[in-house]
Each structure stands twice: as C-alpha cells, then as structure tokens.
Design a protein around this motif. Sequence first.
Motif, mmCIF file in Angstrom:
data_model
loop_
_atom_site.group_PDB
_atom_site.id
_atom_site.type_symbol
_atom_site.label_atom_id
_atom_site.label_comp_id
_atom_site.label_asym_id
_atom_site.label_seq_id
_atom_site.Cartn_x
_atom_site.Cartn_y
_atom_site.Cartn_z
ATOM 1 N N TRP A 81 22.718 31.500 34.379
ATOM 2 C CA TRP A 81 23.352 32.480 33.487
ATOM 3 C C TRP A 81 24.341 33.343 34.254
ATOM 4 N N CYS A 82 23.969 33.727 35.485
ATOM 5 C CA CYS A 82 24.872 34.557 36.297
ATOM 6 C C CYS A 82 26.143 33.786 36.650
ATOM 7 N N LYS A 83 26.017 32.489 36.924
ATOM 8 C CA LYS A 83 27.215 31.695 37.241
ATOM 9 C C LYS A 83 28.146 31.635 36.031
ATOM 10 N N ASP A 84 27.567 31.430 34.835
ATOM 11 C CA ASP A 84 28.396 31.386 33.627
ATOM 12 C C ASP A 84 29.069 32.726 33.377
ATOM 13 N N THR A 85 28.311 33.801 33.553
ATOM 14 C CA THR A 85 28.870 35.136 33.350
ATOM 15 C C THR A 85 29.957 35.432 34.368
ATOM 16 N N TYR A 86 29.712 35.017 35.609
ATOM 17 C CA TYR A 86 30.709 35.253 36.658
ATOM 18 C C TYR A 86 32.002 34.495 36.365
ATOM 19 N N SER A 87 31.878 33.239 35.907
ATOM 20 C CA SER A 87 33.085 32.469 35.595
ATOM 21 C C SER A 87 33.822 33.047 34.398
ATOM 22 N N THR A 88 33.113 33.739 33.493
ATOM 23 C CA THR A 88 33.767 34.385 32.352
ATOM 24 C C THR A 88 34.433 35.696 32.762
ATOM 25 N N ILE A 89 33.748 36.465 33.607
ATOM 26 C CA ILE A 89 34.247 37.792 33.967
ATOM 27 C C ILE A 89 35.325 37.721 35.051
ATOM 28 N N LYS A 90 35.271 36.701 35.899
ATOM 29 C CA LYS A 90 36.181 36.627 37.049
ATOM 30 C C LYS A 90 37.656 36.722 36.655
ATOM 31 N N PRO A 91 38.159 35.978 35.635
ATOM 32 C CA PRO A 91 39.578 36.117 35.287
ATOM 33 C C PRO A 91 39.941 37.518 34.805
ATOM 34 N N LYS A 92 39.022 38.164 34.066
ATOM 35 C CA LYS A 92 39.307 39.516 33.585
ATOM 36 C C LYS A 92 39.393 40.504 34.739
ATOM 37 N N VAL A 93 38.478 40.364 35.690
ATOM 38 C CA VAL A 93 38.501 41.252 36.853
ATOM 39 C C VAL A 93 39.772 41.027 37.662
ATOM 40 N N GLN A 94 40.157 39.750 37.811
ATOM 41 C CA GLN A 94 41.389 39.458 38.551
ATOM 42 C C GLN A 94 42.608 40.033 37.845
ATOM 43 N N SER A 95 42.638 39.977 36.509
ATOM 44 C CA SER A 95 43.780 40.552 35.783
ATOM 45 C C SER A 95 43.815 42.068 35.926
ATOM 46 N N VAL A 96 42.636 42.729 35.929
ATOM 47 C CA VAL A 96 42.593 44.179 36.116
ATOM 48 C C VAL A 96 43.067 44.547 37.526
ATOM 49 N N VAL A 97 42.628 43.777 38.518
ATOM 50 C CA VAL A 97 43.057 44.043 39.894
ATOM 51 C C VAL A 97 44.560 43.836 40.030
ATOM 52 N N GLN A 98 45.076 42.770 39.399
ATOM 53 C CA GLN A 98 46.519 42.517 39.447
ATOM 54 C C GLN A 98 47.291 43.635 38.757
ATOM 55 N N CYS A 99 46.788 44.110 37.624
ATOM 56 C CA CYS A 99 47.437 45.228 36.919
ATOM 57 C C CYS A 99 47.428 46.481 37.782
ATOM 58 N N GLY A 100 46.308 46.739 38.455
ATOM 59 C CA GLY A 100 46.227 47.895 39.338
ATOM 60 C C GLY A 100 47.194 47.808 40.499
ATOM 61 N N SER A 101 47.304 46.608 41.109
ATOM 62 C CA SER A 101 48.239 46.454 42.233
ATOM 63 C C SER A 101 49.691 46.566 41.765
ATOM 64 N N ASP A 102 49.985 46.047 40.557
ATOM 65 C CA ASP A 102 51.342 46.195 40.015
ATOM 66 C C ASP A 102 51.656 47.656 39.719
ATOM 67 N N THR A 103 50.688 48.378 39.164
ATOM 68 C CA THR A 103 50.892 49.803 38.873
ATOM 69 C C THR A 103 51.101 50.586 40.166
ATOM 70 N N TYR A 104 50.327 50.251 41.195
ATOM 71 C CA TYR A 104 50.492 50.930 42.483
ATOM 72 C C TYR A 104 51.876 50.653 43.072
ATOM 73 N N ALA A 105 52.311 49.396 42.989
ATOM 74 C CA ALA A 105 53.646 49.067 43.508
ATOM 75 C C ALA A 105 54.730 49.776 42.699
ATOM 76 N N TYR A 106 54.525 49.903 41.385
ATOM 77 C CA TYR A 106 55.508 50.590 40.532
ATOM 78 C C TYR A 106 55.555 52.087 40.845
ATOM 79 N N LEU A 107 54.365 52.694 41.023
ATOM 80 C CA LEU A 107 54.323 54.130 41.310
ATOM 81 C C LEU A 107 54.744 54.452 42.743
#
Length: 199
Positions: A81-107
């Motif tokens: 169950w944890c592997k399935d949850t991790y594979s579901t959550i991983k893209p969302k976490v990566q998109s949030v991290v990418q958004c944060g790094s883009d916002t930091y570069a913009y600011l």
Amino acid sequence: MLKVTGSAMPGPVSLLFPTRVFAASRDGDPQPSALSLLRDELSLYTAPPPLQKPRNVQPEAGQLEQSVATLREFTEPYTGWCKDTYSTIKPKVQSVVQCGSDTYAYLKDPPKDFYPRVGVIGFTGVLGLFLARGSRIKRFMLPAGLMTVSASMYYPEKAATIVKSAGDSVYDRAVQSYAALEKMVNPQSKSGKDSETKP
C-alpha cells in the motif's frame, strides 16, 4: 609379502594387462610363488568408494530469523500500500518542489516594479479584511474581490485570459446542470417526445 614386477610395456598400456605378482610364503620358503593378477585386484590399487553427493542441509531457523519472518509477513500488505501511495504522491510532490524552485528563481530576479505591485495587492486584501466586519461570507468575498480588482489592474492580459477560461467553464457547468435538472423534473416529457416521433 607381495612383490610386483614391472612390465616392459609402455605407460597406460601396461595397466590393461595382467601383472606378475610374487608372494613370499609364510613357512620361510625362499622360493616365492608367482601369481598373475590385474592391478585393480591388488588392494593397493583399488578404487575408493564413490563419494556421496553432499546434501544441502539448511540450518534450523533461530528465534531472530523467525521473528523477522513474522514481521515481514505482517507488514507485507502495508508495504505494498505504501508503494502504491508513494507512486501516486511522488509526481505531486515533484510538481510542488518544481513550483517552489521556479518561484524562488523568479523572486531572486524579479521584473521591474514587482514588489510595489505585490504591496498594493496585499494592502487591498488587508483593507478588505478591515472593511468586512460581520458575516463570514463578507470576510471571504470582500478581500478576495479587492485583491482580484487590484491584480487585474496591474496584469490585464492575464486577467482577461483567466476571466475568459473561467467564463467558458462556468457556462459549460451551467448548461450541464440545466440539462440534469430538466431530466430530473420532466423525465416523461422526453420519453413522450420519443414516442410521438416514432409513428
């Protein structure tokens, strides 16, 4: 006592033929008696018994190994169950991290007049909170409305794009809800029209 005499035949060929063996008598007779034997018949040249194949014997599991095996069996459904949850959550976490790094570069290197605009938009939100005394709807709607108006003054192109896409989606939802409501209110009217069109 046995005495083996060599043969004049070369190497491996001499192993195939009988060899003459002299045995001394026990009575003390000086004349030894001769016997003709194969080398395999002598005890010195007998082949050893075939080795038994070694058996792969597993040692008995200790208490620690049994505890670990029990723990694995207990946690196996949860790890899947944890592997399935991790594979579901991983893209969302990566998109949030990418958004944060883009916002930091913009600011880090913002465009001209960015911070004054953000200050004005934030001030209108605080002003909306100050003016919205009373109900919770006012506390939400007035600050959001004032911030939206001030942001659309600074960024008119983006505001027009957002309004157009939001208007299209609102129109689509309104049409779908109207159709669903019509089906719920008059279910026979549609079936009656179908029967009238099929003479």
